[in-house]
Design an enzyme around this catalytic site. Structure first.
Site: not given
Length: 91
Positions: A19, A37
């Site tokens: 990320r 997530n």
């Protein structure tokens, strides 16, 4: 022309800096949106930007922006370009 996409990225994409590296790519390409997530081990991304930059961003995500990650597949859907506004953020 701006457009928006949502991406659900499957593979080894949690716990490997995926990320944060995605955010770095987004910032370089002036892409706005978010990466978060999912409980199933995938990463959900909303991204909006100019067409050429967005295509480059999607290609980087599919190739895994982090060397320790591995993307197995990406589900891509069109969303409103206005859905993802502001700086790219990680949650």
């Amino acid at each position: 022309m701006r457009r928006g996409v949502s991406l659900t990225v499957h593979g080894r994409v949690q716990g490997v800096g995926f990320r944060w590296m995605t955010k770095m790519v987004a910032d370089q390409l002036n892409i706005v949106g978010l990466a978060t997530n999912n409980d199933d081990g995938s990463v959900y991304i909303e991204a909006s930007g100019e067409e050429n930059n967005l295509q480059e961003f999607i290609a980087a995500v599919k190739a895994s922006p982090t060397p320790s990650g591995h993307v197995e597949r990406v589900e891509e859907n069109e969303i409103s370009a206005e859905s993802a506004l502001g700086k790219f953020r990680v949650s």
